[in-house]
Every structure is written in structure tokens, then in C-alpha cells.
Write an enzyme that holds these catalytic residues in place. Structure first.
Site, PDB file in Angstrom:
ATOM      1  CG  ASP A 139      60.067  32.193  78.103  1.00 58.20           C
ATOM      2  OD1 ASP A 139      59.815  33.352  77.762  1.00 58.20           O
ATOM      3  OD2 ASP A 139      59.300  31.501  78.811  1.00 58.20           O
ATOM      4  CG  ASP A 160      60.941  42.064  88.017  1.00 54.34           C
ATOM      5  OD1 ASP A 160      60.107  42.860  87.563  1.00 54.34           O
ATOM      6  OD2 ASP A 160      62.064  42.395  88.425  1.00 54.34           O
TER       7      ASP A 160
END
Length: 259
Positions: A139, A160
Site C-alpha cells: 500500500d 496519485d
């Protein structure tokens, strides 16, 4: 979630906005004779074929970077255009680099890069083109929290996400606050889509309240196709490098006149 693949959207007008600011920031940061760190939370595959079936299916690149290049939206000496030219000489004329390879164009031997990508296929594709970086199959926010403050401490973080996870909008201000507390000198850049339902507004309001000194840049453009809900692009940047606010205003003027 692991379903999002940027190949369908690479080179669209949102990429033009985001990458023009990213390239300008890195161009300035790498002019100084001091090493830096580049971090990215959602790196994607790093390189996209604009003649591939994904790009052709949506047509977003045709109405984005292809149109902008044909109409001369950015001059040849703009940092993004210089990066595109250099990368295409190596990778081929029909490609579009994602932000990892745009960053890689500017990074020097003494600089360090950390790129996170959780999607297995995208991560493997990234591994083949981003040998300059340390890759993280985890992650992106977990990576950023673990790495920050990075070594070197000077540098830039790009956040992003795909925003497929609905909680991203609520979670991002908290994540940024934690990172900024650890890394108060870092340039923290967040990209977000502007959709017809304006779901980003609560997120940006929270960020503006927490960090009133940050740069906020938004541009509008028509939907890429009928029924498409993205009608603009936003960039929020904490500790923007010198001159980036002026560059943001120039880009916004270009989009107002041409998009």
C-alpha cells in the site's frame, strides 16, 4: 482495490496538468547540487503505449497529449516536453511515460527513489522499466509512512491514487498530516480528479484548512467521451518549489484558452 489500470487513461488532459507541474518541480529541485528523494504512492506501470488497445479504446490520449503536442500548448523547452522527447528517443515515439519515468528523467545518480505499486501486473511492468528506484509491492500510504522522513531528507512525494476506494477522499488529509509532521521539509504533491459530483470538495477544504500556505491548482476540460464524469484535474502541493505557483497559473491560463 486492484482493478484500476491507468493504460486506459494515460496521456489524457489530467496527466498533462499533473505531469507538467511534476516535471517543473523536479526540474527546479535537481538544479541544486544537493541530493533528493522521490517517493510515489501509486506508481502504475511507468510506461504506456498510446497505440495500444487500452489507449485507443478510450481516445483520452488523442484528446489529451496528442492534441496538446499538435497545437503547441507547451513550448519545446518546457521540462515536461524535454522529458517526453528524451524518453521517446529511448523507448519509442508512440509511448507516454507515467510519473515514475518522468521523475527518472530528472533524477541523478546521488538521488533516491521509492515507488509503491500494489497491483501485481502493474508492479511487474514497473519493475522492468524503473531500475533506478526501490520498488514496494505494498500500500502506497504504508510505504510513505514507513519511508518518511526519507534519506536524503530533501525531496518530493507524489500521491496519485485511483480514487476507486471511496474512503480515499476522507483518509488522504489524515495521511498527509501524518507525513508532513514527520517530513516538514518535503514537497508533498496530491493529484485528484474533478468529477461532475464535486466529491473532492470536502477533501480540499480540509487540506486548505490544515495547510493554508499550500499551492492549489485546478483546471477544467470537457468530458473525454459522453457520460464520462471527469471534467477537470486538481493538484495540491505543500512546500512548492520556487516558481511553481507561476507555472501553475500559466497552465491554468492555457487550459482556459484551449481545453
Amino acid at each position: 482495490m486492484l482493478s484500476y489500470q491507468h493504460a486506459y487513461h494515460a496521456g489524457n488532459l489530467a496527466d498533462l496538468h499533473k505531469h507538467a507541474l511534476l516535471a517543473s518541480a523536479l526540474d527546479y529541485l535537481t538544479r541544486k547540487d544537493k541530493p533528493l528523494s522521490y517517493l510515489e504512492t501509486h506508481a502504475g506501470r511507468g510506461l504506456y503505449d498510446l497505440a495500444g488497445p487500452e489507449a485507443l479504446k478510450t481516445g483520452e490520449a488523442a484528446s489529451g497529449i496528442a492534441r496538446a503536442e499538435a497545437e503547441g500548448w507547451l513550448p519545446p523547452d518546457h521540462p515536461l516536453m524535454q522529458a517526453l522527447t528524451a524518453i521517446r528517443k529511448i523507448r519509442g515515439p508512440g509511448i507516454y511515460p507515467g510519473s515514475p519515468l518522468i521523475a527518472g528523467h530528472f533524477l541523478r545518480f546521488e538521488d533516491r527513489a521509492h515507488l509503491a505499486e500494489l497491483h501485481p501486473g502493474e508492479h511487474e511492468a514497473l519493475r522492468q522499466v524503473a531500475g533506478f528506484a526501490t520498488l514496494h509491492a505494498r500500500d502506497g500510504f504504508q510505504m510513505a509512512q514507513a519511508v518518511c522522513p526519507p534519506t536524503p531528507r530533501r525531496g518530493l512525494l507524489l500521491i496519485d491514487p485511483s480514487y476507486e476506494v471511496k474512503t480515499d477522499y476522507a483518509e488522504i488529509p489524515r495521511q498527509i498530516a501524518l507525513i508532513a509532521r514527520k517530513w516538514n521539509v518535503g514537497v508533498i504533491a496530491l493529484w485528484y480528479p474533478i468529477l461532475t459530483d464535486h466529491r473532492h470538495l470536502a477533501m480540499t477544504a480540509a487540506l486548505v484548512t490544515q495547510f493554508p500556505q499550500a499551492l492549489l491548482s485546478e483546471v477544467a476540460f470537457p468530458p473525454a467521451r459522453p457520460g464520462h464524469s471527469m471534467v477537470g484535474s486538481g493538484m495540491w502541493i505543500l512546500n512548492p518549489p520556487w516558481g511553481l505557483q507561476d507555472e501553475a497559473r500559466r497552465l491554468e491560463a492555457i487550459f482556459r484558452a484551449r481545453a
